[in-house]
Design a protein around this motif. Structure first.
Motif, PDB file in Angstrom:
ATOM      1  N   TYR A  42       4.618   0.353  19.261  1.00  0.00           N
ATOM      2  CA  TYR A  42       3.629  -0.703  19.032  1.00  0.00           C
ATOM      3  C   TYR A  42       2.243  -0.126  18.769  1.00  0.00           C
ATOM      4  O   TYR A  42       1.527  -0.570  17.878  1.00  0.00           O
ATOM      5  CB  TYR A  42       3.562  -1.670  20.216  1.00  0.00           C
ATOM      6  N   LEU A  43       1.856   0.862  19.549  1.00  0.00           N
ATOM      7  CA  LEU A  43       0.532   1.464  19.408  1.00  0.00           C
ATOM      8  C   LEU A  43       0.360   2.163  18.061  1.00  0.00           C
ATOM      9  O   LEU A  43      -0.671   2.025  17.409  1.00  0.00           O
ATOM     10  CB  LEU A  43       0.290   2.480  20.539  1.00  0.00           C
ATOM     11  N   LEU A  44       1.360   2.907  17.634  1.00  0.00           N
ATOM     12  CA  LEU A  44       1.210   3.779  16.462  1.00  0.00           C
ATOM     13  C   LEU A  44       1.667   3.154  15.154  1.00  0.00           C
ATOM     14  O   LEU A  44       1.484   3.749  14.091  1.00  0.00           O
ATOM     15  CB  LEU A  44       1.943   5.104  16.717  1.00  0.00           C
ATOM     16  N   ASP A  45       2.219   1.963  15.200  1.00  0.00           N
ATOM     17  CA  ASP A  45       2.702   1.297  13.993  1.00  0.00           C
ATOM     18  C   ASP A  45       1.600   1.074  12.961  1.00  0.00           C
ATOM     19  O   ASP A  45       1.850   1.142  11.763  1.00  0.00           O
ATOM     20  CB  ASP A  45       3.365  -0.037  14.357  1.00  0.00           C
ATOM     21  N   SER A  46       0.387   0.841  13.401  1.00  0.00           N
ATOM     22  CA  SER A  46      -0.712   0.606  12.454  1.00  0.00           C
ATOM     23  C   SER A  46      -1.323   1.917  11.951  1.00  0.00           C
ATOM     24  O   SER A  46      -2.090   1.913  10.993  1.00  0.00           O
ATOM     25  CB  SER A  46      -1.793  -0.260  13.104  1.00  0.00           C
ATOM     26  N   THR A  47      -0.969   3.036  12.565  1.00  0.00           N
ATOM     27  CA  THR A  47      -1.523   4.334  12.170  1.00  0.00           C
ATOM     28  C   THR A  47      -0.563   5.115  11.275  1.00  0.00           C
ATOM     29  O   THR A  47      -0.992   5.847  10.393  1.00  0.00           O
ATOM     30  CB  THR A  47      -1.836   5.177  13.435  1.00  0.00           C
ATOM     31  N   PHE A  48       0.742   4.928  11.496  1.00  0.00           N
ATOM     32  CA  PHE A  48       1.757   5.690  10.759  1.00  0.00           C
ATOM     33  C   PHE A  48       2.607   4.779   9.888  1.00  0.00           C
ATOM     34  O   PHE A  48       2.885   3.638  10.251  1.00  0.00           O
ATOM     35  CB  PHE A  48       2.667   6.454  11.742  1.00  0.00           C
ATOM     36  N   GLU A  49       3.035   5.310   8.735  1.00  0.00           N
ATOM     37  CA  GLU A  49       3.925   4.562   7.852  1.00  0.00           C
ATOM     38  C   GLU A  49       5.269   4.325   8.528  1.00  0.00           C
ATOM     39  O   GLU A  49       5.883   3.280   8.360  1.00  0.00           O
ATOM     40  CB  GLU A  49       4.131   5.329   6.540  1.00  0.00           C
TER      41      GLU A  49
END
Length: 186
Positions: A22-29
C-alpha cells in the motif's frame, strides 16, 4: 509523477508485505512481494527488479541477520547491479555495518517512518541512475552476456553480434593487466 520501476519486498510477515504494498504502490510501477526468500532469485530471473527490500531474519526467534546476509550475497552474485536495502526489527548498529560492508545499499528499521523509507529507496535508485561511462556499460554488458551463456564465449560472441576473437580482444582491453612484481616501483 514518474514512478520508479519494480521493487521486490521479501519479509516473512504478510502484514508487513501488505503495508509495504500500500505504501509503495504510488512510488513504484510494480510492487512484488514474497514471504519466501528461496523465491528471490527465481523472481529476479523472471523479470527485471530495480531494487530489493530484504528482511534480515526469516526464522522465528533468530535475530542474527545471517539469513539476510546470505541472501544479500546470493543476490549480489547473480545481480550485482541490483541494490538491496535491508530491513529488520532489531536496530543493531553492528548488524547494519556488517550489512553495508557486504554490499547492502542502505538499512531500514521496523517500525519504519513512511516518508523516510520512501526517501531512502528513492535515494538508492537515484544514485544507481547516475551516468556510467561507455566502457563500464560495455564491460557490464559483456559480463552479463557471458554469465547468461554460462561462460560459453562462442555463444556469448554470437549474442553480442561479434566474432569470438573480437570478444577475446574486448575482454582483454576491459580487464586491467597487473604489472609484474617490481615493475614501476623504482
Amino acid at each position: 509523477m514518474n514512478k520508479y520501476g519494480t521493487i521486490l519486498i521479501v519479509d516473512d510477515n504478510t502484514s508487513i508485505l501488505t503495508a509495504m504494498r500500500y505504501l509503495l504502490d504510488s512510488t513504484f510501477e510494480q510492487v512484488l512481494t514474497t514471504t519466501q526468500p528461496d523465491d528471490i532469485l527465481k523472481l529476479m530471473a523472471q523479470q527485471a527488479i530495480d531494487i530489493v527490500l530484504l528482511d534480515m531474519n526469516f526464522t522465528l526467534g533468530v535475530n542474527s541477520g545471517n539469513e539476510g546476509l546470505f541472501w544479500l550475497r546470493a543476490i549480489r552474485k547473480q545481480h550485482p547491479q541490483t541494490p538491496v536495502v535491508f530491513m529488520t526489527a532489531y536496530a543493531d548498529i553492528n548488524l547494519a555495518v556488517k550489512g553495508l560492508k557486504n554490499g547492502a545499499a542502505d538499512f531500514i528499521t521496523k517500525p519504519w517512518d513512511n516518508d523516510e523509507l520512501v526517501r531512502k529507496l528513492k535515494d538508492v535508485l537515484d544514485k544507481q541512475a547516475e551516468i556510467v561511462s561507455l566502457d563500464e556499460m560495455e564491460k557490464e554488458h559483456i559480463r552479463r552476456t557471458i554469465d547468461h551463456c554460462h561462460g560459453n564465449l562462442t555463444q556469448a560472441a554470437e549474442l553480442l553480434g561479434i566474432t569470438r576473437q573480437t570478444l577475446y580482444n574486448k575482454i582483454r582491453s576491459l580487464t586491467p593487466i597487473p604489472s609484474p612484481k617490481g615493475e614501476g616501483s623504482k
